[in-house]
Design a protein around this motif. Structure first.
Motif, mmCIF file in Angstrom:
data_model
loop_
_atom_site.group_PDB
_atom_site.id
_atom_site.type_symbol
_atom_site.label_atom_id
_atom_site.label_comp_id
_atom_site.label_asym_id
_atom_site.label_seq_id
_atom_site.Cartn_x
_atom_site.Cartn_y
_atom_site.Cartn_z
ATOM 1 N N ASP A 1 0.833 -1.206 0.000
ATOM 2 C CA ASP A 1 0.000 0.000 0.000
ATOM 3 C C ASP A 1 0.868 1.258 0.000
ATOM 4 O O ASP A 1 0.596 2.223 -0.728
ATOM 5 N N THR A 2 1.916 1.231 0.823
ATOM 6 C CA THR A 2 2.820 2.386 0.882
ATOM 7 C C THR A 2 3.567 2.559 -0.426
ATOM 8 O O THR A 2 3.720 3.681 -0.929
ATOM 9 N N ASP B 1 2.576 6.556 -6.988
ATOM 10 C CA ASP B 1 1.617 7.502 -7.574
ATOM 11 C C ASP B 1 2.075 8.946 -7.349
ATOM 12 O O ASP B 1 1.952 9.798 -8.242
ATOM 13 N N LEU B 2 2.590 9.217 -6.144
ATOM 14 C CA LEU B 2 3.031 10.566 -5.815
ATOM 15 C C LEU B 2 4.169 11.007 -6.742
ATOM 16 O O LEU B 2 4.126 12.107 -7.331
ATOM 17 N N VAL C 1 8.885 -3.595 -8.020
ATOM 18 C CA VAL C 1 8.722 -4.068 -6.642
ATOM 19 C C VAL C 1 7.255 -4.364 -6.345
ATOM 20 O O VAL C 1 6.924 -5.346 -5.672
ATOM 21 N N GLU C 2 6.377 -3.524 -6.848
ATOM 22 C CA GLU C 2 4.937 -3.735 -6.643
ATOM 23 C C GLU C 2 4.497 -5.099 -7.154
ATOM 24 O O GLU C 2 3.763 -5.831 -6.466
ATOM 25 N N GLU C 3 4.928 -5.461 -8.352
ATOM 26 C CA GLU C 3 4.573 -6.766 -8.918
ATOM 27 C C GLU C 3 5.192 -7.900 -8.109
ATOM 28 O O GLU C 3 4.560 -8.945 -7.888
ATOM 29 N N GLN C 4 6.419 -7.692 -7.654
ATOM 30 C CA GLN C 4 7.087 -8.730 -6.861
ATOM 31 C C GLN C 4 6.370 -8.957 -5.535
ATOM 32 O O GLN C 4 6.204 -10.101 -5.088
ATOM 33 N N ILE C 5 5.956 -7.875 -4.894
ATOM 34 C CA ILE C 5 5.249 -8.016 -3.622
ATOM 35 C C ILE C 5 3.902 -8.701 -3.816
ATOM 36 O O ILE C 5 3.493 -9.546 -3.012
#
Length: 276
Positions: free
Chosen positions: A86-87, A93-94, A238-242
């Protein structure tokens, strides 16, 4: 040959009691000693076997207890991973928004507004912050100190646990959120310290005014923009990995809990498993 008095041959004297060798007495005694030896051998062997089974039984119970605790730790790992995801999505996005604003002709393109807290801030001032992925692993460290025999109590479960807590997927995820990010941050900081430090009168990246006053200079700095682009790409990776890691952890928790129920359902007589 029934009796031999004062036998001369050494191999007869070896089996002679007193001065007279009696074959029948010798055979009777030999049978007695053989039975005593076999009895002693069986007692010692059974004692060692029972001790070994007791050790295996104790190891099995320890394995079951640690597996239960690992199931709880895997739930904590899931919670940690989801919060980290989530973070990561929020930060991506930021900074993606910042990247898309980069070429706009507006002195405030490097300033964002935090509605909840009601203040303005420069997102790029937080570029140097990193948060390496570091899920809870205290129970796993205890599990990982086990012997080879301990791991073989339930080989499928052991492989599942080792892959989740110490596998290549987690190693890559940690590497990307640690050393890979550190490399980008170090390049960013070194560039500001040398290039900006020489070109600008004062460098204060925490100040809103600094980003407003030097907006055109920063816009033309392609190194900083490219560093931001690479950082965003890394966060997306990293998002996809998580997400994949979370999916694996959810599947592994289901499997582990099933194996725990199977082990708890097993029946034992002292140290011996009852096969029905």
């Amino acid at each position: 040959m029934d009796k031999i008095k004062d036998p001369k041959k050494w191999y007869i004297r070896l089996f002679t009691i007193g001065k007279v060798f009696k074959p029948k007495t010798f055979i009777d005694n030999l049978k007695k000693y053989i039975f005593e030896f076999l009895g002693f051998f069986l007692v010692v062997t059974f004692s060692f076997y029972t001790e070994s089974k007791g050790t295996d039984f104790e190891m099995r119970n320890n394995y079951l207890d640690i597996s239960k605790n690992l199931s709880d730790e895997m739930s904590e790992l899931l919670l940690y991973s989801q919060e980290y995801l989530d973070t990561n999505e929020w930060v991506t996005d930021l900074f993606r928004e910042q990247y898309f604003r980069w070429e706009q002709d507006n002195d405030s393109i490097f300033i964002s507004y935090e509605e909840d807290e009601g203040f303005h801030y420069p997102p790029m001032s937080y570029f140097g912050i990193r948060d390496p992925f570091n899920p809870p692993k205290s129970i796993f460290e205890l599990f990982n100190r086990g012997t080879q025999d301990f791991f073989l109590v339930n080989q499928d479960v052991s492989v599942l646990i080792l892959n989740l807590f110490d596998g290549d997927d987690l190693e890559t995820l940690i590497e990307n959120t640690d050393n890979e990010e550190k490399g980008l941050i170090d390049g960013f900081n070194n560039h500001i310290a040398t290039k900006w430090g020489n070109d600008l009168k004062e460098v204060d990246i925490a100040s809103n005014e600094f980003w407003i006053e030097n907006r055109e200079y920063i816009q033309n700095d392609r190194f900083i923009k490219f560093s931001l682009f690479r950082r965003i790409e890394l966060w997306v990776q990293v998002e996809e990995q998580i997400k994949d890691y979370i999916k694996t952890a959810q599947e592994d928790i289901t499997i582990l809990d099933e194996k725990i129920l199977e082990m708890e359902a097993e029946k034992y007589f002292i140290y011996w498993k009852i096969p029905f």
